[in-house]
Design a protein around this motif. Structure first.
Motif, short mmCIF file in Angstrom:
data_model
loop_
_atom_site.label_atom_id
_atom_site.label_comp_id
_atom_site.label_asym_id
_atom_site.label_seq_id
_atom_site.Cartn_x
_atom_site.Cartn_y
_atom_site.Cartn_z
N ALA A 21 0.83 -1.20 0.00
CA ALA A 21 0.00 0.00 0.00
C ALA A 21 0.86 1.26 0.00
O ALA A 21 0.59 2.22 -0.73
N CYS A 165 -8.81 8.76 3.30
CA CYS A 165 -8.80 7.72 2.27
C CYS A 165 -10.19 7.34 1.77
O CYS A 165 -10.32 6.53 0.86
N TYR A 166 -11.23 7.96 2.34
CA TYR A 166 -12.59 7.55 1.98
C TYR A 166 -13.18 8.39 0.86
O TYR A 166 -14.34 8.22 0.49
N SER A 171 -11.49 4.26 -0.38
CA SER A 171 -11.26 3.30 0.69
C SER A 171 -12.07 3.68 1.93
O SER A 171 -13.18 4.18 1.81
N THR A 172 -11.52 3.45 3.10
CA THR A 172 -12.25 3.65 4.35
C THR A 172 -11.79 4.93 5.04
O THR A 172 -10.99 5.69 4.52
N ASP A 224 -8.40 -2.05 7.12
CA ASP A 224 -8.47 -0.84 6.30
C ASP A 224 -7.36 -0.83 5.26
O ASP A 224 -7.56 -0.41 4.11
N LEU A 227 -8.01 -2.99 2.25
CA LEU A 227 -8.96 -2.35 1.34
C LEU A 227 -8.29 -1.21 0.58
O LEU A 227 -8.52 -1.02 -0.62
N LEU A 228 -7.45 -0.44 1.28
CA LEU A 228 -6.73 0.66 0.63
C LEU A 228 -5.80 0.13 -0.45
O LEU A 228 -5.73 0.69 -1.55
N GLU A 229 -5.07 -0.93 -0.15
CA GLU A 229 -4.13 -1.48 -1.13
C GLU A 229 -4.87 -1.89 -2.40
O GLU A 229 -4.39 -1.67 -3.52
N HIS A 230 -6.04 -2.48 -2.23
CA HIS A 230 -6.83 -2.90 -3.39
C HIS A 230 -7.29 -1.70 -4.21
O HIS A 230 -7.19 -1.69 -5.44
N SER A 231 -7.82 -0.68 -3.55
CA SER A 231 -8.33 0.48 -4.28
C SER A 231 -7.20 1.25 -4.96
O SER A 231 -7.38 1.78 -6.06
#
Length: 264
Positions: A21, A165-166, A171-172, A224, A227-231
């Motif tokens: 990330a 990050c949202y 992300s979240t 979190d 999820l951030l790494e994916h987005s």
């Protein structure tokens, strides 16, 4: 969930995902991957910067009246330490970057700016401000919460860059603190914990980590970060330049429509 259930091996994978990330963030900000701390929110990242400055009575900090509350509140609170919050008045809903610079003097310690403001979408030339403030030895803190992931962000132009990050990072509600070590080599936040450094053998002292993980008081929220790494992988697949061109085309279309309706 699989990694969480895998015990120590899975715990190690948590940190590996975090490293990926930060590498993705480096591609977006221009700073080394290790100089990104993954924290609870953009507001928490701002507080890490605030606590790292040795404020003295008579110092001042500059912020605009139309800036987001996280920044304004953090610096208004410093009045209790004898630090003057210089709140620059906005005219016609537009923050004048030169008015921010004019508000600075020899006792100004920090200027806070959102690269893209949350209220109007005004976009700042952070390079212009960054150069002017560097010449005067003033810390430049940029909030990229409404910029990162949708327009190019050059974190090398500031001492510190924070973001939520949202929003455009998809992300979240976690945050990121990017520390420009070349521009601001001294960064020692007061809020620390086991994740911030290394304990001395006698347990009487500790040494902060060399990189931005010194801003981690404890475990970051690993879920979190997954999820951030994916987005981030998703966004980088398009490229920020491509995303920015698309969004600016849409915003021009919207602006022309509002003018056509005689809306100021």
């Amino acid at each position: 969930c699989r990694d969480k259930a895998a015990g120590t091996v899975g715990y190690q994978r948590h940190w590996e995902v975090g490293a990926r990330a930060r590498a993705h963030l480096a591609a977006l900000t221009g700073l080394p991957a290790a100089d990104h701390a993954l924290v609870g929110s953009a507001s928490e990242a701002i507080s890490r910067v605030v606590t790292a400055i040795d404020w003295q009575a008579g110092d001042n900090v500059v912020v605009a009246d139309k800036e987001y509350a996280s920044g304004r509140f953090a610096f208004l609170r410093l009045a209790g330490l004898g630090v003057e919050p210089r709140v620059v008045t906005t005219h016609d809903w537009r923050i004048d970057p030169d008015a921010l610079l004019d508000a600075c003097d020899a006792r100004t310690r920090l200027v806070y700016v959102s690269q893209v403001t949350s209220l109007t979408g005004q976009r700042f030339d952070v390079g212009y401000l960054g150069e002017a403030l560097a010449r005067r030895g003033i810390v430049f803190l940029v909030d990229a919460s409404h910029a990162l992931g949708v327009v190019p962000v050059d974190a090398t132009a500031a001492d510190f860059t924070v973001t939520a990050c949202y929003k455009f990072l998809l992300s979240t509600h976690m945050g990121v603190l990017a520390w420009n070590r070349e521009r601001q080599p001294a960064f020692e936040p007061l809020t620390v914990g086991w994740a911030s450094g290394l304990d001395a053998p006698d347990g009487q002292s500790y040494t902060l980590h060399e990189d931005a993980s010194r801003a981690h008081a404890g475990n970051p929220n690993h879920l979190d970060i997954y999820l951030l790494e994916h987005s981030l992988r998703y966004l980088l697949g398009f490229g920020v330049e491509s995303i920015s061109a698309h969004v600016l085309e849409l915003s021009d279309y919207l602006h022309e429509g509002l003018i056509g309706l005689d809306m100021p």
